[in-house]
Design an enzyme around this catalytic site. Structure first.
Site, PDB file in Angstrom:
ATOM      1  N   CYS A 361      -8.901  -8.487   2.600  1.00  0.00           N
ATOM      2  CA  CYS A 361      -7.820  -7.494   2.475  1.00  0.00           C
ATOM      3  C   CYS A 361      -6.599  -7.867   3.308  1.00  0.00           C
ATOM      4  O   CYS A 361      -5.453  -7.689   2.880  1.00  0.00           O
ATOM      5  CB  CYS A 361      -8.327  -6.116   2.847  1.00  0.00           C
ATOM      6  SG  CYS A 361      -8.981  -5.985   4.541  1.00  0.00           S
ATOM      7  N   HIS A 492     -10.220  -2.036   7.467  1.00  0.00           N
ATOM      8  CA  HIS A 492      -9.455  -2.208   6.218  1.00  0.00           C
ATOM      9  C   HIS A 492      -7.967  -2.252   6.559  1.00  0.00           C
ATOM     10  O   HIS A 492      -7.541  -1.825   7.640  1.00  0.00           O
ATOM     11  CB  HIS A 492      -9.746  -1.055   5.262  1.00  0.00           C
ATOM     12  CG  HIS A 492      -9.300  -1.306   3.857  1.00  0.00           C
ATOM     13  ND1 HIS A 492      -9.458  -2.513   3.224  1.00  0.00           N
ATOM     14  CD2 HIS A 492      -8.672  -0.489   2.950  1.00  0.00           C
ATOM     15  CE1 HIS A 492      -8.983  -2.443   2.000  1.00  0.00           C
ATOM     16  NE2 HIS A 492      -8.487  -1.217   1.804  1.00  0.00           N
ATOM     17  N   ASP A 513      -3.250  -0.648  -2.290  1.00  0.00           N
ATOM     18  CA  ASP A 513      -4.559  -0.993  -1.718  1.00  0.00           C
ATOM     19  C   ASP A 513      -5.076  -2.245  -2.408  1.00  0.00           C
ATOM     20  O   ASP A 513      -5.221  -2.278  -3.631  1.00  0.00           O
ATOM     21  CB  ASP A 513      -5.538   0.166  -1.926  1.00  0.00           C
ATOM     22  CG  ASP A 513      -6.821   0.009  -1.123  1.00  0.00           C
ATOM     23  OD1 ASP A 513      -7.177  -1.136  -0.772  1.00  0.00           O
ATOM     24  OD2 ASP A 513      -7.475   1.028  -0.833  1.00  0.00           O
TER      25      ASP A 513
END
Length: 579
Positions: A361, A492, A513
């Site tokens: 991520c 995250h 996202d």
């Protein structure tokens, strides 16, 4: 063994017999039946009767003669007279015998006996009066004086059992043969008793008691020694058990720490299980085995991946472009509940692929941020000739920045190596990479909540100020030239591309996202965007409740001198904290 002549009790020694006689029978005084004399022993009483009442012998002879002359009388009178005479004499003997033991061991001293003999004659008249009264009671009216029958037995020595003819001889025998016993005080005659203070045993000798107590003490000492040995053994055993328990505990703690460390290594991609390339190939093989990918497609995608890695650029398989433009159109034509909205400059969305799923991520958010900078002319100079790199290339670029001297502490935490691993990156690594590219940026740390229920309203206010600085008049939709913001929290990271101000004055962030796949993001590219499609982008204050948030905000470019200064400052990395 000696037996008491009075009560028959058996004792073991002469001192015990003397004590028995003095204690048990001394209180029963002998009383003379004629003159009531008392306070003397049995032998002395016999001597008193023989000397002070000698007339009784003559009276007895006369009585027997009278009895002979009366033999021709009636048999009843004879029997009554004899019975009366016997009763009188028996009473005399029983008075002496019942009140004091015959042959008592205690004799008065000789001078005391002489003194009492002088008293015997004084009591003669009283004895005669007593004789007359006893005669009247006998029922013999024809005899003016009573008749006595002498019931006398020879005395026996209570110490040796010898029999004498009279009491005087017995007294002489006791004084000559047993004088030592008579001179012994009463308290010495009583056998002393000693109680053991430890077990209560009664001893008659002090030396025996001392030996007995010494045995107790010796036994106690042995027991204490055994207890000390046992206690020492118990202490050693307890110490050994404690050491074993501590060793097991340390071993268990070490095992748990190792498991936690390995878990963290796996979580952050530091378990030497390979990097992007290995994971991509492994996951494609799994897809083929499950029948979700054809072998031909596997080989085609493998070749494309190898080409992308060789060039160091992203293959664009996970990219979605044009979303910011679509949002600008939507807010102009719809969203009646929105009062104002600010959008970042154009940015492409990148989502995770099979090669970086679960750990990529941070890299994908950097690609989003860099894609916006590459479309902004203000950054052409520092990013000239660059394209969006692939993940292994980004890892290589961060390692190069570490080699230049940026963030040595962060580099050591990751072992100065990212290529070939699945190591996570965060705000510090993104800041290091942008600064090494001469992109001016800063890290703001919202280290604690500033609102109810763990919310961060200060974060929303800061982002509103960041984008609203380019507000143009009273326009509802403002498409700024501000790059997107890198947002990091525990586990995250995401990218902030805008913020809404609702008519009720609440704020809502617009977030890309990397976990959202391309098909979902492509719904925002439709001509008529549905409000439900924006749900995956909108995050209100109540949706962000992590303990800590960090953002990386781009603010322009750096000169070479500023880059060097920031490299020096990164030796001790600090972030701006709010509040």
């Amino acid at each position: 063994m000696l037996s008491c002549d009075i009560c028959g009790e058996t004792v073991t020694s002469e001192p015990d017999m003397k004590a028995h006689l003095l204690v048990v029978h001394m209180e029963n005084e002998v009383i003379c039946p004629f003159c009531k004399l008392s306070g003397v022993n049995y032998d002395e009483m016999c001597f008193h009767i023989e000397t002070a009442h000698f007339e009784q012998n003559t009276l007895e002879e006369r009585n027997f003669e009278r009895i002979d002359t009366m033999q021709n009388g009636t048999s009843n009178n004879k029997d009554n007279s004899l019975q009366s005479t016997v009763g009188v004499n028996s009473s005399i003997h029983s008075a002496c015998a019942s009140n004091h033991p015959k042959g008592s061991a205690q004799s008065l001293p000789e001078d005391d006996t002489l003194k009492r003999k002088e008293v015997y004659s004084e009591n003669l008249s009283e004895s005669r009066k007593f004789q007359k009264s006893r005669g009247k009671q006998s029922g013999l009216s024809e005899i003016k004086e009573p008749i006595y029958e002498t019931m006398y037995s020879p005395p026996e020595c209570p110490f040796c059992g010898k029999i004498e003819e009279c009491g005087q001889d017995m007294e002489t025998h006791v004084k000559t043969k047993h004088a030592s016993l008579l001179d012994t005080p009463l308290e010495d005659c009583v056998q002393p008793f000693y109680d053991c203070p430890m077990c209560g045993l009664i001893c008659t000798n002090y030396d025996i008691l001392q030996e007995h107590v010494d045995l107790h003490l010796e036994e106690s000492s042995i027991r204490q020694g055994m207890d000390r040995v046992q206690c020492s053994g118990d202490l050693e055993l307890a110490h050994q058990l404690q050491q074993e328990e501590d060793s097991k505990r340390r071993s268990e703690e070490s095992r748990q720490e190792m498991e936690e460390f390995q878990k963290l290594q796996r979580q952050y991609g530091l378990d030497n299980s390979g990097g992007y390339k290995q994971q991509q190939l492994r996951n494609m093989e799994i897809e083929v085995n499950k029948g979700r990918m054809l072998p031909s497609e596997f080989h085609r995608r493998k070749a494309e991946m190898m080409e992308s890695l060789a060039l160091g650029t992203d293959d664009g398989k996970t990219k979605t472009s044009g979303i910011i433009e679509a949002l600008h159109r939507y807010y102009q034509n719809a969203a009646t509940d929105v009062r104002h909205v600010w959008l970042s400059s154009a940015v492409d969305h990148f989502h995770s692929s099979l090669g970086d799923k679960g750990w990529g991520c941070g890299y994908r958010n950097f690609q989003m941020l860099l894609s916006s900078l590459l479309q902004n002319d203000a950054y052409d100079e520092c990013l000239k000739g660059m394209s969006v790199p692939c993940i292994p290339k980004i890892q290589s670029m961060i390692e190069d920045a570490w080699k230049e001297g940026f963030d040595p502490h962060g580099a050591s935490q990751l072992n100065n190596k990212l290529q070939g691993t699945k190591a996570w990156i965060g705000a510090c690594e993104v800041y290091t990479l942008l600064t090494s590219l001469r992109v001016k940026c800063r890290i703001i740390d919202f280290h604690k909540s500033t609102g109810p229920s763990g919310t961060h309203p200060h974060l929303f206010e800061w982002i509103l100020n960041y984008y609203s600085s380019e507000r143009e008049g009273n326009s509802k939709v403002v498409w700024t030239s501000k790059p997107p913001i890198y947002l990091q929290h525990q586990g995250h990271s995401r990218t902030i591309v805008g913020i809404e101000e609702r008519k009720n004055r609440t704020l809502c962030l617009l977030i890309f996202d990397p976990g959202c796949p391309s098909p979902e993001m492509q719904k925002l590219l439709q001509q008529d965007i549905e409000a439900s499609s924006l749900k995956q982008l909108r995050k209100f204050v109540g949706n962000l409740k992590h303990k800590q948030y960090q953002i990386v905000a781009v603010e322009g470019t750096l000169s070479s001198e500023e880059k060097v200064a920031r490299r020096q400052a990164s030796q001790v990395f600090t972030a701006e904290k709010i509040p």
